[in-house]
Design a protein around this motif. Structure first.
Motif, PDB file in Angstrom:
ATOM      1  N   ASN A 230     -15.426  28.578  23.618  1.00 15.01           N
ATOM      2  CA  ASN A 230     -13.976  28.875  23.409  1.00 15.01           C
ATOM      3  C   ASN A 230     -13.781  29.048  21.922  1.00 15.01           C
ATOM      4  N   ARG A 231     -14.918  28.391  20.962  1.00 14.03           N
ATOM      5  CA  ARG A 231     -14.519  28.403  19.603  1.00 14.03           C
ATOM      6  C   ARG A 231     -12.974  28.210  19.036  1.00 14.03           C
ATOM      7  N   PRO A 232     -12.630  27.076  19.255  1.00 20.04           N
ATOM      8  CA  PRO A 232     -11.372  26.776  19.005  1.00 20.04           C
ATOM      9  C   PRO A 232     -10.884  26.932  17.426  1.00 20.04           C
ATOM     10  N   LEU A 233      -9.479  27.582  17.296  1.00 27.91           N
ATOM     11  CA  LEU A 233      -9.162  27.432  16.005  1.00 27.91           C
ATOM     12  C   LEU A 233      -8.542  26.026  15.832  1.00 27.91           C
ATOM     13  N   VAL A 234      -9.012  25.363  14.751  1.00 24.91           N
ATOM     14  CA  VAL A 234      -8.615  23.952  14.336  1.00 24.91           C
ATOM     15  C   VAL A 234      -7.651  24.012  12.911  1.00 24.91           C
ATOM     16  N   GLN A 235      -6.585  24.028  12.995  1.00 21.83           N
ATOM     17  CA  GLN A 235      -5.644  24.055  11.807  1.00 21.83           C
ATOM     18  C   GLN A 235      -5.587  22.637  11.127  1.00 21.83           C
ATOM     19  N   HIS A 236      -5.975  22.464   9.933  1.00 21.03           N
ATOM     20  CA  HIS A 236      -6.055  21.460   9.208  1.00 21.03           C
ATOM     21  C   HIS A 236      -4.962  21.322   8.384  1.00 21.03           C
TER      22      HIS A 236
ATOM     23  N   PRO B 249     -12.014  26.988  11.367  1.00 21.57           N
ATOM     24  CA  PRO B 249     -10.972  26.032  10.579  1.00 21.57           C
ATOM     25  C   PRO B 249     -10.177  27.143   9.989  1.00 21.57           C
ATOM     26  N   ILE B 250      -8.606  26.505   9.717  1.00 29.77           N
ATOM     27  CA  ILE B 250      -7.672  27.007   8.880  1.00 29.77           C
ATOM     28  C   ILE B 250      -6.925  25.907   8.278  1.00 29.77           C
ATOM     29  N   MET B 251      -7.022  26.193   6.944  1.00 31.95           N
ATOM     30  CA  MET B 251      -6.485  24.941   6.265  1.00 31.95           C
ATOM     31  C   MET B 251      -4.987  25.486   5.906  1.00 31.95           C
ATOM     32  N   SER B 252      -4.115  25.940   6.736  1.00 30.51           N
ATOM     33  CA  SER B 252      -2.783  26.491   6.557  1.00 30.51           C
ATOM     34  C   SER B 252      -1.781  25.287   6.271  1.00 30.51           C
ATOM     35  N   GLU B 253      -0.853  25.439   5.270  1.00 29.44           N
ATOM     36  CA  GLU B 253       0.414  24.554   5.492  1.00 29.44           C
ATOM     37  C   GLU B 253       1.286  25.493   5.173  1.00 29.44           C
ATOM     38  N   ILE B 254       1.517  26.557   5.623  1.00 31.60           N
ATOM     39  CA  ILE B 254       2.623  27.451   5.345  1.00 31.60           C
ATOM     40  C   ILE B 254       3.577  27.197   6.800  1.00 31.60           C
ATOM     41  N   LYS B 255       4.745  26.982   6.555  1.00 31.78           N
ATOM     42  CA  LYS B 255       5.486  26.702   7.564  1.00 31.78           C
ATOM     43  C   LYS B 255       5.640  27.814   8.262  1.00 31.78           C
TER      44      LYS B 255
ATOM     45  N   ALA C 182      -5.853  26.968  19.767  1.00 32.09           N
ATOM     46  CA  ALA C 182      -5.367  26.491  18.744  1.00 32.09           C
ATOM     47  C   ALA C 182      -5.271  24.966  18.675  1.00 32.09           C
ATOM     48  N   THR C 183      -5.680  24.299  17.702  1.00 32.23           N
ATOM     49  CA  THR C 183      -5.543  22.555  17.675  1.00 32.23           C
ATOM     50  C   THR C 183      -5.137  22.310  16.326  1.00 32.23           C
ATOM     51  N   LEU C 184      -4.216  21.176  16.265  1.00 27.49           N
ATOM     52  CA  LEU C 184      -3.493  20.985  15.090  1.00 27.49           C
ATOM     53  C   LEU C 184      -4.380  19.325  14.792  1.00 27.49           C
ATOM     54  N   LEU C 185      -4.940  19.305  13.502  1.00 28.34           N
ATOM     55  CA  LEU C 185      -5.184  18.297  13.046  1.00 28.34           C
ATOM     56  C   LEU C 185      -4.375  17.676  11.858  1.00 28.34           C
ATOM     57  N   LEU C 186      -3.538  16.677  12.040  1.00 26.77           N
ATOM     58  CA  LEU C 186      -2.745  16.238  11.093  1.00 26.77           C
ATOM     59  C   LEU C 186      -2.907  14.962  10.275  1.00 26.77           C
ATOM     60  N   ASN C 187      -3.587  15.046   9.369  1.00 26.50           N
ATOM     61  CA  ASN C 187      -4.022  13.941   8.392  1.00 26.50           C
ATOM     62  C   ASN C 187      -3.069  13.518   7.351  1.00 26.50           C
ATOM     63  N   THR C 188      -2.353  12.345   7.571  1.00 26.39           N
ATOM     64  CA  THR C 188      -1.308  12.255   6.537  1.00 26.39           C
ATOM     65  C   THR C 188      -1.416  11.737   5.316  1.00 26.39           C
TER      66      THR C 188
ATOM     67  N   VAL D 273      -0.186  16.279   1.195  1.00 24.91           N
ATOM     68  CA  VAL D 273       1.001  16.053   0.604  1.00 24.91           C
ATOM     69  C   VAL D 273       1.855  17.315   1.189  1.00 24.91           C
ATOM     70  N   ALA D 274       1.463  17.940   2.269  1.00 24.49           N
ATOM     71  CA  ALA D 274       2.319  19.042   2.744  1.00 24.49           C
ATOM     72  C   ALA D 274       3.866  18.470   2.888  1.00 24.49           C
ATOM     73  N   PRO D 275       4.808  19.316   2.569  1.00 27.32           N
ATOM     74  CA  PRO D 275       6.193  18.897   2.782  1.00 27.32           C
ATOM     75  C   PRO D 275       6.540  18.445   4.252  1.00 27.32           C
ATOM     76  N   LEU D 276       7.331  17.488   4.354  1.00 24.84           N
ATOM     77  CA  LEU D 276       7.623  16.821   5.414  1.00 24.84           C
ATOM     78  C   LEU D 276       8.204  17.905   6.650  1.00 24.84           C
ATOM     79  N   ASP D 277       9.056  18.680   6.249  1.00 25.19           N
ATOM     80  CA  ASP D 277       9.738  19.616   7.188  1.00 25.19           C
ATOM     81  C   ASP D 277       8.456  20.777   7.585  1.00 25.19           C
ATOM     82  N   MET D 278       7.806  20.998   6.895  1.00 29.19           N
ATOM     83  CA  MET D 278       6.677  21.945   7.159  1.00 29.19           C
ATOM     84  C   MET D 278       5.845  21.149   8.203  1.00 29.19           C
TER      85      MET D 278
END
Ligand SMILES: Cc1nc(C(=O)O)sc1CCOP(=O)(O)O
Ligand SMILES: C=C1C=NC(C(F)(F)F)=NC1=N
Ligand SMILES: [Mg+2]
Length: 538
Positions: free
Chosen positions: A260-266, A287-293, A305-311, A314-319
């Motif tokens: 399935n070659r997942p897309l992992v948004q970092h 991988p896709i390293m997008s921080e575009i709301k 698609a899968t999201l990896l959220l590593n706090t 410094v991505a803006p909180l609302d995004m």
């Protein structure tokens, strides 16, 4: 005379005539609610003069009686007595509770707004003759309550109140959650808000604007009623089992990831970005390293698609909150890495805010992050186990289990040993009765005693990249793939690769590259029987 012990708190409408859409009235909104499943009504009018309030109260009371639904009056005990309403709800700054009870007599319902555990201790001292139910809030931010004196507590704050009711033995007291409750978050609140003992869950939810401000109050009520009757929160399109691991399971996970070659948004910190992208590629994922709301909803809809959220990011909180919402809305998994969870107040607040913004599929942290998420600390436990320099295993197991149970996710606690607990309890939830036997002690949990890989700590982002690995494995599953199995496979593979790389390298520089090579090779070979890391069930 109605019996106050048989009140149904499940769908509690609190009125507000300051938000009525054109063409609707207080009466029409309440009627639509009653016709579609509202079980309790509270007349809450802060700006109305007494004459109008009494006229409204008489009309609404008569309407409620047609549906055999009790009417509660907010704050105005005089009006409640004047119209013989079934009860009263007062806040912390209203008339003192013993006096209210004296005026009401023993048979009327008395509700109290509660936001702190100290208020629970107070009501417990008053005993069962005093408070019948509490409104726990506010759960989420809301513009309905003017000049609020308290801030949102999130589902975890509600759990704290439920625990306090148990600790202070106020077993008679019923509970509703209130504040910013809407279809987007109600299942998550009902699913997470269970006392840590598993004995008690919310008796209901209370809404104001979801119904009162609705152009179609009937449809809004039907939607809420449906969510309350559901018994499972399928927050992600995976199988939330009860911890079973099939013999071919690990091999099977990797087959699916390859397929399935997942897309992992970092959304992650700068230091981890490059390494995380390379680890993701080594694991046959993209991988896709997008921080575009504005593109996050499009990314979440890409298959696997899968999201990896590593706090540490410094991505803006609302995004970041938009990303959490986007992946939750399409039922795609989110891996959460609460970097430095409570190292600073800033991080503590940020992580707690994100943790109350959505439902995560896996939380991965190091032992100090997991210990502080569990509100356990080595210091607090020091008296119990004199540990030999390393944090004792019992404490870490307990912390991992607690976090998994309270956030209803799979939790990975990494370090010298890796603990993995599955708190998803198959997505099950129920009003009032708690978790029906699924407790912190009985959820699936295992430990991987791979032995310390000293050099792992000498490169950047080694922990963060375990997050990338977990995201690849969860994201690569077919619908109804086994979540727990995928996480176990990810940690076993990662640790085995770490061990291999530690043997092959000449220092931290070559370790960095040997680790990517080892992940690449073990993934492609897909022979879990050769992996050096193994687990014990706990
Ligand atoms: C009446 C009230 N009490 C709260 C508390 O926290 O005690 S929050 C609140 C307003 C809830 O309105 P909505 O459902 O529109 O968010
Ligand atoms: C401030 C309030 C808090 N909670 C509740 C309820 F949910 F009904 F218990 N009602 C209120 N008016
Ligand atoms: Mg009040």
């Amino acid at each position: 005379m109605f019996d106050k012990k048989s009140v149904d708190y499940s769908l509690y409408l609190v009125t507000d005539s300051g938000m009525l859409p054109t063409g609707t009235s207080l009466y029409s909104q309440v009627k639509a609610g009653l016709e579609n499943g509202v079980t309790l009504v509270q007349l809450r009018e802060k700006e109305t003069d007494t004459k109008t309030f009494v006229e409204e109260a008489l009309k609404i009371h008569e309407l409620c009686q047609q549906f055999n639904v009790p009417l509660i009056i907010n704050d105005r005990i005089d009006v409640a007595l004047a119209i013989n309403a079934e009860g009263v709800h007062v806040g912390q700054d209203d008339m003192p509770i013993p006096l209210v009870r004296k005026l009401l007599g023993p048979n009327k319902i008395l509700g109290w707004s509660v936001g702190k555990t100290s208020e629970v201790e107070r009501l417990a001292q008053w005993g069962p003759e005093m408070i019948d139910y509490i409104g726990i809030g506010m759960v989420f931010a809301t513009s309905t309550k003017k000049n609020p004196k308290k801030s949102p507590m999130g589902p975890q704050g509600v759990i704290g109140i439920l625990n306090a009711l148990e600790t202070s033995k106020a077993t008679w007291c019923r509970t509703v959650a209130i504040g910013g409750l809407h279809p987007v978050n109600i299942e998550r609140v009902l699913y997470q808000c269970v006392s840590t003992s598993g004995k008690r869950s919310l008796d209901g939810i209370s809404v104001v604007s979801d119904i009162m401000a609705a152009a179609d109050a009937a449809a809004a009520t039907v939607n809420l009623h449906t969510l309350l009757r559901k018994k499972t929160f399928q927050f992600v399109d995976l199988y939330l089992g009860n911890g079973e691991l099939k013999p071919e399971g690990l091999k099977n996970v990797i087959e699916q990831v390859k397929q399935n070659r997942p897309l992992v948004q970092h959304i992650t910190n700068k230091v981890h970005q490059n390494f995380g992208a390379n680890v993701t590629l080594a694991l046959g994922s993209s991988p896709i390293m997008s921080e575009i709301k504005s593109e996050v909803h499009d990314l979440a809809r890409i298959p696997h698609a899968t999201l990896l959220l590593n706090t540490g990011s410094v991505a803006p909180l609302d995004m970041v909150q938009e990303a959490i919402l986007a992946y939750n809305q399409v039922g795609r998994p989110i891996v959460f890495d609460p970097v430095g969870y409570s190292a600073t107040e800033t991080r503590h607040v940020l992580n707690d805010t994100l943790l109350s913004s959505g439902q995560f599929t896996c939380i991965k942290g190091n032992s100090s992050e997991i210990l502080s998420l569990a509100k356990l600390s080595v210091e607090k436990m020091k008296g119990v186990d004199a540990h030999t320099g390393t944090i004792d295993k019992k404490l870490l197991e307990r912390a991992t289990r607690l976090v998994a149970y309270q956030y209803k996710t799979v939790v990975v606690c990494t370090g010298e040993y890796d603990f993995i607990a599955d708190g998803t309890v198959s997505g099950q939830y129920a009003l009032s009765v708690g978790s029906r036997g699924k407790t912190v002690e009985t959820i699936p949990c295992l430990v991987i005693e791979n032995g310390p890989i000293e050099i792992m700590g000498h490169i950047t982002a080694s922990g963060c990249s375990l997050g990338s690995t977990i995201a690849c494995f969860i994201g690569g599953l077919n619908t109804n793939g086994n979540l727990f199995e995928a996480v176990v496979a990810a940690v076993l593979l990662y640790k085995s690769a770490g061990k291999l790389a530690a043997e092959r390298c000449q220092g931290s520089g070559s370790f960095y590259f040997q680790l990517v090579d080892a992940l690449y090779q073990l993934f492609r070979d897909n022979k879990p029987e050769t992996w050096t890391a193994n687990f014990q069930r706990l």
